[in-house]
Scaffold this motif. Sequence first.
Motif, PDB file in Angstrom:
ATOM      1  N   ALA A 295       0.829  -1.203   0.000  1.00 39.69           N
ATOM      2  CA  ALA A 295       0.000   0.000   0.000  1.00 39.69           C
ATOM      3  C   ALA A 295       0.863   1.253   0.000  1.00 39.69           C
ATOM      4  O   ALA A 295       0.553   2.236  -0.691  1.00 39.69           O
ATOM      5  CB  ALA A 295      -0.933  -0.013   1.215  1.00 39.69           C
ATOM      6  N   ALA A 296       1.980   1.241   0.757  1.00 44.32           N
ATOM      7  CA  ALA A 296       2.867   2.407   0.770  1.00 44.32           C
ATOM      8  C   ALA A 296       3.493   2.623  -0.602  1.00 44.32           C
ATOM      9  O   ALA A 296       3.649   3.760  -1.065  1.00 44.32           O
ATOM     10  CB  ALA A 296       3.952   2.215   1.829  1.00 44.32           C
ATOM     11  N   ALA A 297       3.876   1.530  -1.263  1.00 44.71           N
ATOM     12  CA  ALA A 297       4.436   1.654  -2.610  1.00 44.71           C
ATOM     13  C   ALA A 297       3.405   2.200  -3.584  1.00 44.71           C
ATOM     14  O   ALA A 297       3.729   2.994  -4.480  1.00 44.71           O
ATOM     15  CB  ALA A 297       4.939   0.288  -3.086  1.00 44.71           C
ATOM     16  N   LEU A 298       2.134   1.819  -3.404  1.00 39.05           N
ATOM     17  CA  LEU A 298       1.078   2.344  -4.263  1.00 39.05           C
ATOM     18  C   LEU A 298       0.952   3.857  -4.113  1.00 39.05           C
ATOM     19  O   LEU A 298       0.841   4.589  -5.097  1.00 39.05           O
ATOM     20  CB  LEU A 298      -0.248   1.671  -3.927  1.00 39.05           C
ATOM     21  CG  LEU A 298      -1.484   2.268  -4.614  1.00 39.05           C
ATOM     22  CD1 LEU A 298      -1.466   1.959  -6.095  1.00 39.05           C
ATOM     23  CD2 LEU A 298      -2.757   1.761  -3.977  1.00 39.05           C
ATOM     24  N   VAL A 299       0.981   4.340  -2.862  1.00 38.88           N
ATOM     25  CA  VAL A 299       0.875   5.780  -2.635  1.00 38.88           C
ATOM     26  C   VAL A 299       2.049   6.508  -3.261  1.00 38.88           C
ATOM     27  O   VAL A 299       1.910   7.595  -3.852  1.00 38.88           O
ATOM     28  CB  VAL A 299       0.765   6.075  -1.128  1.00 38.88           C
ATOM     29  CG1 VAL A 299       0.795   7.574  -0.863  1.00 38.88           C
ATOM     30  CG2 VAL A 299      -0.509   5.464  -0.564  1.00 38.88           C
ATOM     31  N   ALA A 300       3.257   5.916  -3.174  1.00 44.04           N
ATOM     32  CA  ALA A 300       4.429   6.540  -3.797  1.00 44.04           C
ATOM     33  C   ALA A 300       4.276   6.614  -5.310  1.00 44.04           C
ATOM     34  O   ALA A 300       4.641   7.621  -5.940  1.00 44.04           O
ATOM     35  CB  ALA A 300       5.684   5.750  -3.417  1.00 44.04           C
ATOM     36  N   GLN A 301       3.715   5.549  -5.916  1.00 45.84           N
ATOM     37  CA  GLN A 301       3.495   5.576  -7.366  1.00 45.84           C
ATOM     38  C   GLN A 301       2.449   6.620  -7.751  1.00 45.84           C
ATOM     39  O   GLN A 301       2.562   7.282  -8.777  1.00 45.84           O
ATOM     40  CB  GLN A 301       3.029   4.195  -7.851  1.00 45.84           C
ATOM     41  CG  GLN A 301       4.070   3.088  -7.680  1.00 45.84           C
ATOM     42  CD  GLN A 301       5.349   3.394  -8.423  1.00 45.84           C
ATOM     43  OE1 GLN A 301       5.330   3.854  -9.562  1.00 45.84           O
ATOM     44  NE2 GLN A 301       6.476   3.146  -7.775  1.00 45.84           N
ATOM     45  N   LEU A 302       1.453   6.800  -6.891  1.00 47.46           N
ATOM     46  CA  LEU A 302       0.433   7.796  -7.173  1.00 47.46           C
ATOM     47  C   LEU A 302       1.038   9.197  -7.202  1.00 47.46           C
ATOM     48  O   LEU A 302       0.681  10.020  -8.042  1.00 47.46           O
ATOM     49  CB  LEU A 302      -0.673   7.723  -6.120  1.00 47.46           C
ATOM     50  CG  LEU A 302      -1.758   8.808  -6.196  1.00 47.46           C
ATOM     51  CD1 LEU A 302      -2.480   8.745  -7.533  1.00 47.46           C
ATOM     52  CD2 LEU A 302      -2.733   8.681  -5.045  1.00 47.46           C
ATOM     53  N   ARG A 303       1.946   9.472  -6.302  1.00 49.19           N
ATOM     54  CA  ARG A 303       2.590  10.796  -6.287  1.00 49.19           C
ATOM     55  C   ARG A 303       3.337  11.047  -7.597  1.00 49.19           C
ATOM     56  O   ARG A 303       3.310  12.154  -8.135  1.00 49.19           O
ATOM     57  CB  ARG A 303       3.534  10.894  -5.094  1.00 49.19           C
ATOM     58  CG  ARG A 303       2.816  10.949  -3.746  1.00 49.19           C
ATOM     59  CD  ARG A 303       3.802  10.848  -2.615  1.00 49.19           C
ATOM     60  NE  ARG A 303       3.113  10.877  -1.318  1.00 49.19           N
ATOM     61  CZ  ARG A 303       3.704  10.611  -0.162  1.00 49.19           C
ATOM     62  NH1 ARG A 303       5.004  10.289  -0.126  1.00 49.19           N
ATOM     63  NH2 ARG A 303       3.024  10.663   0.960  1.00 49.19           N
ATOM     64  N   LEU A 304       3.999  10.011  -8.102  1.00 50.73           N
ATOM     65  CA  LEU A 304       4.714  10.170  -9.371  1.00 50.73           C
ATOM     66  C   LEU A 304       3.723  10.380 -10.519  1.00 50.73           C
ATOM     67  O   LEU A 304       3.965  11.177 -11.428  1.00 50.73           O
ATOM     68  CB  LEU A 304       5.567   8.942  -9.647  1.00 50.73           C
ATOM     69  CG  LEU A 304       6.833   8.796  -8.778  1.00 50.73           C
ATOM     70  CD1 LEU A 304       7.476   7.450  -9.028  1.00 50.73           C
ATOM     71  CD2 LEU A 304       7.803   9.923  -9.082  1.00 50.73           C
ATOM     72  N   GLN A 305       2.611   9.674 -10.496  1.00 44.61           N
ATOM     73  CA  GLN A 305       1.622   9.831 -11.555  1.00 44.61           C
ATOM     74  C   GLN A 305       1.052  11.245 -11.581  1.00 44.61           C
ATOM     75  O   GLN A 305       0.810  11.813 -12.634  1.00 44.61           O
ATOM     76  CB  GLN A 305       0.494   8.813 -11.362  1.00 44.61           C
ATOM     77  CG  GLN A 305       0.925   7.366 -11.588  1.00 44.61           C
ATOM     78  CD  GLN A 305      -0.200   6.393 -11.304  1.00 44.61           C
ATOM     79  OE1 GLN A 305      -1.360   6.767 -11.304  1.00 44.61           O
ATOM     80  NE2 GLN A 305       0.153   5.146 -11.047  1.00 44.61           N
ATOM     81  N   LEU A 306       0.825  11.809 -10.383  1.00 40.76           N
ATOM     82  CA  LEU A 306       0.302  13.168 -10.332  1.00 40.76           C
ATOM     83  C   LEU A 306       1.349  14.181 -10.755  1.00 40.76           C
ATOM     84  O   LEU A 306       1.027  15.236 -11.300  1.00 40.76           O
ATOM     85  CB  LEU A 306      -0.193  13.477  -8.910  1.00 40.76           C
ATOM     86  CG  LEU A 306      -1.387  12.630  -8.439  1.00 40.76           C
ATOM     87  CD1 LEU A 306      -1.748  13.001  -7.004  1.00 40.76           C
ATOM     88  CD2 LEU A 306      -2.577  12.816  -9.345  1.00 40.76           C
ATOM     89  N   ALA A 307       2.618  13.878 -10.510  1.00 45.12           N
ATOM     90  CA  ALA A 307       3.683  14.807 -10.894  1.00 45.12           C
ATOM     91  C   ALA A 307       3.906  14.808 -12.398  1.00 45.12           C
ATOM     92  O   ALA A 307       4.152  15.841 -13.013  1.00 45.12           O
ATOM     93  CB  ALA A 307       4.977  14.436 -10.175  1.00 45.12           C
ATOM     94  N   VAL A 308       3.838  13.644 -13.016  1.00 46.01           N
ATOM     95  CA  VAL A 308       4.022  13.515 -14.467  1.00 46.01           C
ATOM     96  C   VAL A 308       2.822  12.766 -15.017  1.00 46.01           C
ATOM     97  O   VAL A 308       2.781  11.541 -14.996  1.00 46.01           O
ATOM     98  CB  VAL A 308       5.336  12.770 -14.810  1.00 46.01           C
ATOM     99  CG1 VAL A 308       5.526  12.696 -16.300  1.00 46.01           C
ATOM    100  CG2 VAL A 308       6.516  13.431 -14.140  1.00 46.01           C
TER     101      VAL A 308
END
Length: 542
Positions: A295-308
């Motif tokens: 779940a923590a890795a998912l949240v980290a991926q979401l931040r990258l998706q919102l950034a790019v």
Amino acid sequence: MNDALQLVLLRFGAACAASVPFALLLALLLRRAAARWPALEAHRSVWLSAQAAVVLAFALGCAPLPRGAVVPALALPPSILDAAPGAAALDAAATAAAGAPDGAAVALPPAPRAQLALRVHPLDIVRLAMPWLPAAWCSAWLAGLAWHALARLRARRHWRHLLRHARILSGAELRALPALTPAQCAHIARLRLTVLATDLPLSPMLLGVLRPRLLLPAHLATLDPAQQRLIVEHELTHCRRADPLWLALSGALGLLFWFNRPLRRLDAGLREAVECGCDDAVLAGRDAGERRGYAAALVAQLRLQLAVQAPGHAGTTAFGNLGVAGRVQRMRAARPPRLSPRGRMLAGLGALGCALAGAALQPAFSSNPDSGYPAPAAPPAAAAAAPEPWRYPLDQVRVTALYGVRSPSVPNGQHGVDFAARRGTPVHAVSAGRVVEAAFNPTWGHYVRVEHGAGVSSLLIHLDRVDVAYGRNVAAGELLGASGASGRASGPHLHLEYWKDGRRLDPQAMLPDLSGRATPRALARRRQQGNPVPDTFVTISE
């Protein structure tokens, strides 16, 4: 425009229009059901069934299948210029004038323009435009399809540009990656899956449908090795479940139904179900620590998706109705809710039932002129100096109301005669002629008008069904339909009217022994009221 082509285009346009509220209804029902049964969120079969139901209802609406009586049939009227009584005479006069010698006199029909003016109805404007509306919508649909296809091609070029800047990892590099276990490497080799590395800050993803490629970003190495393996396993699970193929099919439906915005909700629900179902498959049998790390890795991926935010990538919006918090909560659950096989079967049967109901509620179309008022006269099947005597429209005749007799339901007097007839009794043509109307309106219900020549026509109304089409030549005694109680009828019976040059006359002129077939009650009413009401002239604009 050809009548057959017009019917095809009209069915297509009506099916397109009906698919929009039908998809909206399914989307709302599924969202309400998912709020009550969260297990629906993670089953792609439910959302695929809903999309298949929309396509099935659309296909059945386009098909020339018989419809029930749920929705009255919509008829296609002919052009008033073609059906006007003076049009044929004008054409004949023009032909005669073209072949006549110079200076010769040619007889023209009397006041054809005045006759045409008297027969123009306000609805004729709609009638003239109606044949072109289906073609206009078909052109708009093709233009929208081309526009959205070009938009997808531009997004595809973006991803091709991205792949050109990524490098393919060799087998040795794959085995050296901490994000891959030996079992995952073996699975990649068995699937002949191409793995690429990129320096762009994107989330890992599968690109392609038939031969997908796995794209791994360089920043994945910043995560814990256990998290890396779970994220890669998530993408490999997508590949094993053939999720790219199902998403591509859903995307193709979205392209064909680009006008159907509610269908996009079903597509979004499918993408959410694909992600949740993949999460459940990856985390099956994992302990609580692995679930929290995933779940923590998912949240980290979401931040990258919102950034790019990359254009055209559907995976960036895979959180849907659940949202990030709902999806994380589902990941942390030891046993997330799932549907049983029986629940999936019931969901599929429900979608099929909705599709059949949606198709049944779509109207049927015919080339009959559904005017709602007396139709213009048309040339009879065979020109005759005088009409032939009529036969009765029923095999067993019992007259319950004679012409001109007043009653509480008909205060101005009967315009024809009523025959006792149970629903479904066969109704026959009273004489040979040509069907000039076979349609439906709220007052007469299902009705048939037959032109017999010399300005004489018969009108049969309140039918249960009509078995003949506009323009058909019929013989005396030929089956026209079945009696019923459609329209404004007090009960099942058959109403017959006799028309002569636009006037309603007493059918006894064509059926001399009508009084002998009348019931004592009908005869008593006629005697009590004296002479019938005078004949009335009915114009087309009535």
